[in-house]
Design an enzyme around this catalytic site. Sequence first.
Site, PDB file in Angstrom:
ATOM      1  N   CYS A 186      14.324  77.766  28.872  1.00  0.00           N
ATOM      2  CA  CYS A 186      13.887  78.742  29.875  1.00  0.00           C
ATOM      3  C   CYS A 186      14.795  78.730  31.103  1.00  0.00           C
ATOM      4  O   CYS A 186      14.787  79.685  31.875  1.00  0.00           O
ATOM      5  CB  CYS A 186      12.428  78.502  30.261  1.00  0.00           C
ATOM      6  SG  CYS A 186      12.085  76.849  30.860  1.00  0.00           S
ATOM      7  N   HIS A 187      15.595  77.675  31.265  1.00  0.00           N
ATOM      8  CA  HIS A 187      16.513  77.627  32.409  1.00  0.00           C
ATOM      9  C   HIS A 187      17.587  78.703  32.314  1.00  0.00           C
ATOM     10  O   HIS A 187      18.245  79.002  33.298  1.00  0.00           O
ATOM     11  CB  HIS A 187      17.151  76.237  32.531  1.00  0.00           C
ATOM     12  CG  HIS A 187      18.063  75.880  31.403  1.00  0.00           C
ATOM     13  ND1 HIS A 187      17.583  75.416  30.187  1.00  0.00           N
ATOM     14  CD2 HIS A 187      19.414  75.935  31.280  1.00  0.00           C
ATOM     15  CE1 HIS A 187      18.605  75.185  29.383  1.00  0.00           C
ATOM     16  NE2 HIS A 187      19.726  75.498  30.029  1.00  0.00           N
ATOM     17  N   GLU A 201      26.196  73.716  31.582  1.00  0.00           N
ATOM     18  CA  GLU A 201      26.604  74.704  30.581  1.00  0.00           C
ATOM     19  C   GLU A 201      27.700  75.633  31.130  1.00  0.00           C
ATOM     20  O   GLU A 201      28.004  76.650  30.548  1.00  0.00           O
ATOM     21  CB  GLU A 201      25.398  75.534  30.140  1.00  0.00           C
ATOM     22  CG  GLU A 201      24.344  74.705  29.434  1.00  0.00           C
ATOM     23  CD  GLU A 201      23.126  75.529  29.002  1.00  0.00           C
ATOM     24  OE1 GLU A 201      23.150  76.769  29.113  1.00  0.00           O
ATOM     25  OE2 GLU A 201      22.150  74.913  28.558  1.00  0.00           O
TER      26      GLU A 201
END
Length: 95
Positions: A61-62, A90
């Site tokens: 969900c991030h 990421e």
Amino acid sequence: MNSMNLKGTKLQLKVWNYLKKIPKGKVKTYLEVAKAIGKPKAFRAVANAVGKNPYPTKIPCHRVIRSDGSLGGYSGKGGIQQKRRLLRSEKVFIK
């Protein structure tokens, strides 16, 4: 569809399953998620579903941000700072 034995509303399950498809290093807005699940006007409901994600470490969900490019919220452990850390890990940098 329910490999983690997820329990939620139909909308929540659709949102959570879509979140699993967002690749590492990419982000989507709540509106984009709403459109992708066929509910283009339900972006607020999508935001609520994202916030109720029972497995933030397994359902990414991030990777969902606001349409204005800001982070939005994060209900996982560590709050918004953890969301920022996860995205940075990421190679995604959000204002």
